[in-house]
Design a protein around this motif. Structure first.
Motif, PDB file in Angstrom:
ATOM      1  N   TYR A  63       0.869  -1.181   0.000  1.00 13.86           N
ATOM      2  CA  TYR A  63       0.000   0.000   0.000  1.00 13.86           C
ATOM      3  C   TYR A  63       0.901   1.224   0.000  1.00 13.86           C
ATOM      4  CZ  TYR A  63       1.254   0.446   4.909  1.00 13.86           C
ATOM      5  OH  TYR A  63       1.968   0.588   6.065  1.00 13.86           O
ATOM      6  N   HIS A  64       0.310   2.387  -0.210  1.00 13.30           N
ATOM      7  CA  HIS A  64       1.093   3.624  -0.260  1.00 13.30           C
ATOM      8  C   HIS A  64       0.927   4.452   1.003  1.00 13.30           C
ATOM      9  CE1 HIS A  64       0.335   3.140  -4.842  1.00 13.30           C
ATOM     10  NE2 HIS A  64       1.353   2.407  -4.447  1.00 13.30           N
ATOM     11  N   VAL A  65      -0.285   4.482   1.531  1.00 12.87           N
ATOM     12  CA  VAL A  65      -0.588   5.311   2.710  1.00 12.87           C
ATOM     13  C   VAL A  65      -1.489   4.515   3.642  1.00 12.87           C
ATOM     14  CG1 VAL A  65      -1.455   7.545   3.505  1.00 12.87           C
ATOM     15  CG2 VAL A  65      -0.612   7.308   1.169  1.00 12.87           C
ATOM     16  N   SER A  66      -1.246   4.648   4.948  1.00 12.41           N
ATOM     17  CA  SER A  66      -2.185   4.072   5.913  1.00 12.41           C
ATOM     18  C   SER A  66      -2.821   5.191   6.722  1.00 12.41           C
ATOM     19  CB  SER A  66      -1.486   3.085   6.846  1.00 12.41           C
ATOM     20  OG  SER A  66      -0.626   3.748   7.730  1.00 12.41           O
ATOM     21  N   VAL A 125      -4.246   2.395   1.779  1.00 13.93           N
ATOM     22  CA  VAL A 125      -4.660   3.029   0.528  1.00 13.93           C
ATOM     23  C   VAL A 125      -3.578   2.871  -0.533  1.00 13.93           C
ATOM     24  CG1 VAL A 125      -5.365   5.190  -0.549  1.00 13.93           C
ATOM     25  CG2 VAL A 125      -6.003   4.714   1.827  1.00 13.93           C
ATOM     26  N   LYS A 126      -4.005   2.463  -1.735  1.00 16.22           N
ATOM     27  CA  LYS A 126      -3.143   2.508  -2.920  1.00 16.22           C
ATOM     28  C   LYS A 126      -3.679   3.602  -3.821  1.00 16.22           C
ATOM     29  CE  LYS A 126      -1.374  -1.176  -4.827  1.00 16.22           C
ATOM     30  NZ  LYS A 126      -1.183  -2.492  -5.473  1.00 16.22           N
ATOM     31  N   MET A 127      -2.800   4.549  -4.146  1.00 11.83           N
ATOM     32  CA  MET A 127      -3.197   5.654  -5.013  1.00 11.83           C
ATOM     33  C   MET A 127      -3.168   5.223  -6.484  1.00 11.83           C
ATOM     34  SD  MET A 127      -3.836   8.235  -3.070  1.00 11.83           S
ATOM     35  CE  MET A 127      -3.438   9.104  -1.545  1.00 11.83           C
ATOM     36  N   LYS A 128      -3.952   5.899  -7.308  1.00 10.53           N
ATOM     37  CA  LYS A 128      -3.929   5.627  -8.747  1.00 10.53           C
ATOM     38  C   LYS A 128      -2.572   5.976  -9.337  1.00 10.53           C
ATOM     39  CE  LYS A 128      -8.898   6.364  -9.380  1.00 10.53           C
ATOM     40  NZ  LYS A 128      -9.931   7.260  -9.939  1.00 10.53           N
ATOM     41  N   SER A 129      -1.977   7.020  -8.819  1.00 18.97           N
ATOM     42  CA  SER A 129      -0.641   7.430  -9.241  1.00 18.97           C
ATOM     43  C   SER A 129       0.176   7.746  -8.001  1.00 18.97           C
ATOM     44  CB  SER A 129      -0.712   8.658 -10.152  1.00 18.97           C
ATOM     45  OG  SER A 129       0.572   9.199 -10.359  1.00 18.97           O
ATOM     46  N   MET A 130       1.466   7.323  -8.008  1.00 20.03           N
ATOM     47  CA  MET A 130       2.329   7.585  -6.862  1.00 20.03           C
ATOM     48  C   MET A 130       2.973   8.960  -6.921  1.00 20.03           C
ATOM     49  SD  MET A 130       4.153   3.933  -6.087  1.00 20.03           S
ATOM     50  CE  MET A 130       4.222   3.332  -7.768  1.00 20.03           C
ATOM     51  N   ASN A 170     -12.578   8.470  -3.057  1.00 15.01           N
ATOM     52  CA  ASN A 170     -11.829   9.659  -3.459  1.00 15.01           C
ATOM     53  C   ASN A 170     -11.228   9.457  -4.846  1.00 15.01           C
ATOM     54  OD1 ASN A 170      -9.146  11.387  -3.489  1.00 15.01           O
ATOM     55  ND2 ASN A 170     -10.494  12.292  -1.950  1.00 15.01           N
ATOM     56  N   SER A 171     -11.163  10.523  -5.611  1.00 16.49           N
ATOM     57  CA  SER A 171     -10.691  10.426  -7.002  1.00 16.49           C
ATOM     58  C   SER A 171      -9.214  10.024  -7.098  1.00 16.49           C
ATOM     59  CB  SER A 171     -10.897  11.769  -7.713  1.00 16.49           C
ATOM     60  OG  SER A 171     -10.189  12.808  -7.051  1.00 16.49           O
ATOM     61  N   PHE A 172      -8.437  10.261  -6.033  1.00 18.10           N
ATOM     62  CA  PHE A 172      -7.020   9.891  -6.059  1.00 18.10           C
ATOM     63  C   PHE A 172      -6.802   8.396  -5.780  1.00 18.10           C
ATOM     64  CE2 PHE A 172      -6.311  14.418  -4.418  1.00 18.10           C
ATOM     65  CZ  PHE A 172      -6.060  14.900  -5.697  1.00 18.10           C
ATOM     66  N   VAL A 173      -7.793   7.756  -5.178  1.00 15.41           N
ATOM     67  CA  VAL A 173      -7.615   6.415  -4.621  1.00 15.41           C
ATOM     68  C   VAL A 173      -7.970   5.334  -5.631  1.00 15.41           C
ATOM     69  CG1 VAL A 173      -8.396   4.805  -2.834  1.00 15.41           C
ATOM     70  CG2 VAL A 173      -7.971   7.212  -2.269  1.00 15.41           C
ATOM     71  N   GLY A 214       3.354  12.617  -6.194  1.00 18.20           N
ATOM     72  CA  GLY A 214       2.805  13.541  -5.204  1.00 18.20           C
ATOM     73  C   GLY A 214       1.897  12.872  -4.199  1.00 18.20           C
ATOM     74  N   VAL A 215       2.309  11.693  -3.698  1.00 16.66           N
ATOM     75  CA  VAL A 215       1.475  10.950  -2.736  1.00 16.66           C
ATOM     76  C   VAL A 215       1.164  11.792  -1.512  1.00 16.66           C
ATOM     77  CG1 VAL A 215       1.500   9.029  -1.118  1.00 16.66           C
ATOM     78  CG2 VAL A 215       2.161   8.639  -3.478  1.00 16.66           C
ATOM     79  N   GLN A 216       2.172  12.471  -0.988  1.00 18.17           N
ATOM     80  CA  GLN A 216       1.975  13.250   0.228  1.00 18.17           C
ATOM     81  C   GLN A 216       0.973  14.382   0.014  1.00 18.17           C
ATOM     82  OE1 GLN A 216       5.567  14.905   1.838  1.00 18.17           O
ATOM     83  NE2 GLN A 216       4.646  15.302   3.834  1.00 18.17           N
ATOM     84  N   GLU A 217       1.132  15.113  -1.075  1.00 16.35           N
ATOM     85  CA  GLU A 217       0.228  16.239  -1.349  1.00 16.35           C
ATOM     86  C   GLU A 217      -1.210  15.752  -1.546  1.00 16.35           C
ATOM     87  OE1 GLU A 217       3.074  15.664  -2.807  1.00 16.35           O
ATOM     88  OE2 GLU A 217       4.339  17.368  -2.251  1.00 16.35           O
ATOM     89  N   LYS A 218      -1.357  14.638  -2.272  1.00 13.85           N
ATOM     90  CA  LYS A 218      -2.701  14.098  -2.521  1.00 13.85           C
ATOM     91  C   LYS A 218      -3.356  13.638  -1.218  1.00 13.85           C
ATOM     92  CE  LYS A 218      -1.680  12.520  -7.228  1.00 13.85           C
ATOM     93  NZ  LYS A 218      -1.398  11.341  -8.083  1.00 13.85           N
ATOM     94  N   THR A 219      -2.550  12.999  -0.356  1.00 12.87           N
ATOM     95  CA  THR A 219      -3.091  12.507   0.910  1.00 12.87           C
ATOM     96  C   THR A 219      -3.536  13.662   1.793  1.00 12.87           C
ATOM     97  OG1 THR A 219      -1.634  10.576   0.810  1.00 12.87           O
ATOM     98  CG2 THR A 219      -2.598  11.110   2.937  1.00 12.87           C
ATOM     99  N   GLU A 220      -2.702  14.693   1.876  1.00 15.56           N
ATOM    100  CA  GLU A 220      -3.049  15.845   2.709  1.00 15.56           C
ATOM    101  C   GLU A 220      -4.292  16.556   2.169  1.00 15.56           C
ATOM    102  OE1 GLU A 220       0.481  18.173   2.937  1.00 15.56           O
ATOM    103  OE2 GLU A 220       1.544  16.736   4.220  1.00 15.56           O
ATOM    104  N   ALA A 221      -4.393  16.628   0.848  1.00 17.39           N
ATOM    105  CA  ALA A 221      -5.581  17.254   0.257  1.00 17.39           C
ATOM    106  C   ALA A 221      -6.822  16.416   0.562  1.00 17.39           C
ATOM    107  CB  ALA A 221      -5.388  17.412  -1.248  1.00 17.39           C
ATOM    108  N   MET A 222      -6.688  15.106   0.460  1.00 15.29           N
ATOM    109  CA  MET A 222      -7.822  14.215   0.726  1.00 15.29           C
ATOM    110  C   MET A 222      -8.273  14.325   2.182  1.00 15.29           C
ATOM    111  SD  MET A 222      -7.995  10.077   0.147  1.00 15.29           S
ATOM    112  CE  MET A 222      -6.625   9.767   1.285  1.00 15.29           C
TER     113      MET A 222
END
Length: 885
Positions: free
Chosen positions: A58-61, A243-248, A76-79, A250-258
């Motif tokens: 996974y990318h983020v927990s 969570v596995k993102m659709k694209s890796m 979420n659209s990123f996930v 900017g994982v941090q930025e996407k997670t914080e935005a989510m």
């Protein structure tokens, strides 16, 4: 033939040996590129799969998120996909026996099952590993930890039904529900109370594999997993989401935005590496699986990503230079041989552009033959390598599979083609620039300086005589030829030193910390003392190769300010805040002893100093371990010395336990990077002092040892050891032992396999370098057949000619070695500095590689003269004088 370019095919056929040699250079170069790319992709694939197994896919927990927010994250659209876990509750397997509590005053009051519900994606992402059975498929099925089975009143088997009373753990004195820190579930209170809430019956369908990295709490709290589909989620229940993102990107930025869009209040962000670390959750905690992300070049630390990209780019550029050098020399020598032929073409009307076209057309035809073969041989070479690895049936790399990547093969082909044409451009221009008259006289690029312009070397003349003078002046009278030959050798030396440095760097960076022992026996009873009779019995067992008593005590130390590594100090200033005297007081240090036999065995680990037991006993001598491996705040893995102690330095220490507050002075007798049983650098930021058992007792006032490390004899069955250790545990609950035989065997096998791959790769580098030097030197000598005939004609004997050739080769080797070693060492250092953004290790001058490169250059140049001298011996002087090169 309709045009001058029609001569290309005729020349290649007429000069089969030269054409085959050029094709061989192309094949070897493309083979090298293909092999490096394939092994890199294969090793990366293995690392990714291993990292997924160790840390999860996974990318983020998102830990402790309320149920009402779970669908929002999932949609979420990123996930891309999510795995969900929640606690079902705790269940008591059995109450801890009074005997165990007496022996271990810190024992948990119960043996617990920690039952969690996983959905299918969570089981896949967290890589649930089974000893036997299968994964649960509905909420009535469960898998249990293999190590928990012996605590059940009736040990469950596959297919059995178990009734569990699930509930909460509370602190008896306050009535509060026990706070659990993260998914790892560490810790308990001695007055803990279990409150059952409901009963459930499960069918046992599998048993969880015991993890290698078991924690101190794993003897009392055991995992159990059931299935939950989470189609209906309780809004107020806390969950763990993976969570596995659709694209890796900017994982941090996407997670914080989510998370910001969910408006959950306080969120704690962390780049945690593993699930079972002690996480103090506030409201919601975000952790990034950085170990996996960095393998994709998507680490949340940008410095790590850019460092890896730059370092690998530098390696590829060096490989490109190597391949260009090999092919350039081959083409250049081919041009030198045919200067007179090109002159004839110029005389009959060929233009410089047509001459260039002929050379480039040769390059294209040779590429069409050599590049596909190079890709094929590189792939086959990797096939053979991986087949041999599979036959060895070794550890970590045993399931390393060969990854044939089409982009890698295409890249190798394109880089090979680019190398060929870059190599051919120079010789093509050179051939087109030669005037017809000079070419017909065979001077062109081999034009020599006047004899008066070549300085004499008195040193060489005095040392080797007139023949040495000839050899020295021969090198300098034709600068073009000298540069070509020397360049070929220099490049080969640079490549060897750089890649040898890479091998050493990779070996150092991938060393896993941990102790190398077969069994560990510890005693946790009130006395914290193992009877000497137990140690003596273990030492006498035939299956025991070596056993060490282990003494360990925490100590406070005053570290002089000038003995702290400044780079380490800048990173960890919070460790050095309490000043005392002329130094800083640090509390988390350790005084250790492996007994007198362990001290003797530590001699092989010494970096500096000596081990003299009697002197250490007199002077309170200690061996200091200074080097550690740490992760900086920027995500950089740093291998660094904490302190800079030297033999003879004095350090003031006192024990933390036992009320011994008086400082005692110890003397540094030696320095080590690793402890006795280590297979790598420690990851604990502590300073460890190793000493004799007598000094340990003098400083601590305690001669008890609570642990014994056992090294098993690999040639003997281990049954006698395990039988005795099991008998001790059954007789006295204070004893506990750990079996690491399988893990230790795997670690050693990993090292062997890794060495096979690395040194196999070095072997390819050495082969290319060897052929490059032999090709250049031998061809250079063959082109001078007429020159040697002239020397014989004016009175030089065959023996003197041979001596002159040998001396020329030695001079070539000496010159190339000095330049190549200097540049290679500088490049080796530069590449390691590029890697420093991701993994920083101490760089040392590669003396071993330098020695091999120097000796190899001299030996190779001498070997390169054997065949030309044999050919020259057979040539008649008159025939040689008439010959056109």
């Amino acid at each position: 033939m309709n045009s001058y370019t029609g001569l290309t095919g005729k020349y290649l056929k007429g000069q089969k040996k030269r054409s085959l040699l050029t094709i061989l250079g192309i094949i070897l170069s493309v083979t090298l590129l293909t092999s490096i790319g394939t092994i890199g992709m294969s090793y990366r694939d293995k690392l990714i799969r291993q990292t997924m197994q160790d840390f999860g896919d996974y990318h983020v927990s998102i830990n402790d998120i309320q149920g009402e927010a779970v669908p929002k994250v999932k949609n979420n659209s990123f996930v891309e996909t999510t795995g969900i876990v929640s606690r079902e509750g705790y269940a008591v397997i059995k109450e801890t026996e009074e005997k165990v509590k007496q022996e271990d005053p810190y024992a948990a009051p119960y043996r617990y099952l920690n039952v969690k519900g996983y959905d299918a994606e969570a089981m896949k992402m967290l890589q649930v590993q089974l000893d036997s059975g299968r994964l649960p498929e509905n909420k009535a099925e469960i898998i249990l930890s293999s190590s928990s089975l012996r605590y059940f009143p009736a040990q469950p088997k596959l297919g059995d039904k178990v009734k569990l009373n699930l509930g909460l753990r509370k602190v008896k004195s306050t009535g509060e529900v026990k706070k659990i820190n993260g998914l790892g579930d560490f810790g308990w209170d001695l007055d803990e109370l279990f409150q059952g809430q409901f009963q459930r019956e499960y069918t046992v369908v599998g048993f969880l594999k015991s993890t290698r990295s078991s924690t101190w709490s794993s003897r009392y709290i055991f995992p159990a997993i059931t299935f939950q589909d989470y189609k209906h989620i309780e809004n107020q229940k806390k969950h763990f989401m993976y969570v596995k993102m659709k694209s890796m990107n900017g994982v941090q930025e996407k997670t914080e935005a989510m998370m910001s869009s969910l408006q959950l209040g306080q969120v704690d962000y962390d780049a945690a590496k593993q699930l079972d670390k002690d996480n103090f959750i506030k409201n919601v905690r975000i952790e990034y699986n950085n170990e996996l992300l960095r393998l994709y070049g998507k680490s949340i630390y940008q410095g790590v990503n850019s460092s890896l990209i730059l370092a690998f780019a530098a390696v590829i550029v060096i490989i490109m230079i190597c391949t260009i050098a090999v092919i350039y020399n081959t083409f250049n020598i081919s041009i030198l041989e045919r200067i007179s032929q090109f002159g004839m073409l110029r005389c009959i009307g060929a233009t410089p552009a047509q001459i260039r076209k002929i050379v480039l057309q040769e390059a294209a035809l040779l590429s069409l033959i050599g590049i596909p073969i190079g890709i094929l041989t590189g792939t086959l070479f990797m096939k053979v390598l991986f087949y041999n690895i599979s036959l060895l049936a070794l550890g970590f790399l045993n399931d390393m599979r060969m990854v044939i990547s089409v982009p890698i093969l295409l890249t190798a082909g394109v880089l090979g083609l680019l190398s060929v044409f870059l190599s051919a451009i120079g010789p093509a221009k050179q051939a087109s620039r030669v005037s017809p008259l000079e070419a017909l006289q065979n001077l062109g690029s081999t034009k020599i300086d006047r004899i008066t312009t070549v300085k004499r070397s008195l040193f060489v003349t005095n040392l080797f005589g007139i023949v040495g003078q000839f050899a020295s002046r021969n090198l300098r009278r034709n600068k073009k030829r000298f540069r070509i030959t020397a360049f070929s050798m220099i490049v080969s030396i640079i490549i060897f030193i750089v890649f040898s440095g890479l091998v050493n760097f990779i070996q150092q960076a991938t060393r896993v910390s941990g102790a190398e022992y077969s069994y560990s026996l510890s005693y946790d009873g009130p006395s914290k003392r193992i009877d000497d009779k137990v140690y003596q019995h273990i030492a006498k067992l035939d299956a025991v190769q070596q056993s060490y008593k282990f003494y360990n005590s925490q100590v406070t130390a005053i570290i002089p300010k000038d003995k702290i590594n400044q780079k380490y100090y800048e990173l960890t200033k919070d460790r050095y805040v309490v000043t005392e005297g002329e130094g800083y007081r640090t509390d988390n240090n350790f005084l250790m002893s492996f007994g007198d036999n362990g001290l003797e065995a530590m001699r092989s680990k010494l970096i500096s100093g000596t081990i003299d037991k009697e002197k250490m006993n007199r002077e309170n001598g200690v061996i200091v371990q200074q080097k550690i491996s740490m992760i900086t705040q920027k995500g950089q893995e740093l291998i660094i010395d904490q302190t800079q102690f030297k033999v003879g330095d004095h350090i003031n220490i006192h024990t933390v336990e036992g009320g011994h507050n008086k400082y005692q002075t110890v003397t540094v007798a030696g320095i080590v990077d690793e402890d006795l049983l280590s297979k790598g650098y420690t990851q604990s930021q502590v300073i460890t002092f190793f000493t004799t058992s007598k000094v340990y007792s003098k400083i601590t006032g305690n001669d008890a040892y609570p642990r014994i490390f056992i090294l098993a004899d690999p040639d003997q069955p281990n049954q006698a050891i395990t039988d005795y250790l099991k008998a001790l545990v059954e007789k006295d609950a204070g004893f506990n032992y750990q079996d690491r035989v399988a893990e230790l065997t795997q670690a050693k096998n990993d090292a062997v396999t890794f060495s096979i791959i690395l040194y196999g790769f070095i072997g390819v580098i050495v082969l290319i370098a060897f052929l490059n030097i032999v090709n250049t030197v031998s061809t250079n000598l063959i082109l001078r057949t007429k020159e040697f005939a002239v020397l014989k004609a004016i009175g030089m004997t065959q023996k003197e000619v041979r001596k002159m050739i040998v001396l020329e080769s030695i001079f070539y080797g000496l010159f190339a070695s000095v330049v190549g070693i200097t540049l290679g060492t500088a490049l080796s250092y530069s590449i390691q500095m590029l890697f420093a953004g991701a993994v920083s290790t101490a760089w040392t001058i590669p003396w071993y590689s330098i020695g091999i490169a120097f000796a190899g250059a001299i030996i190779t140049t001498l070997l390169a003269t054997i065949w030309p001298m044999y050919q020259l011996n057979k040539v008649n002087i008159v025939e040689a004088l008439r010959r056109e090169n």
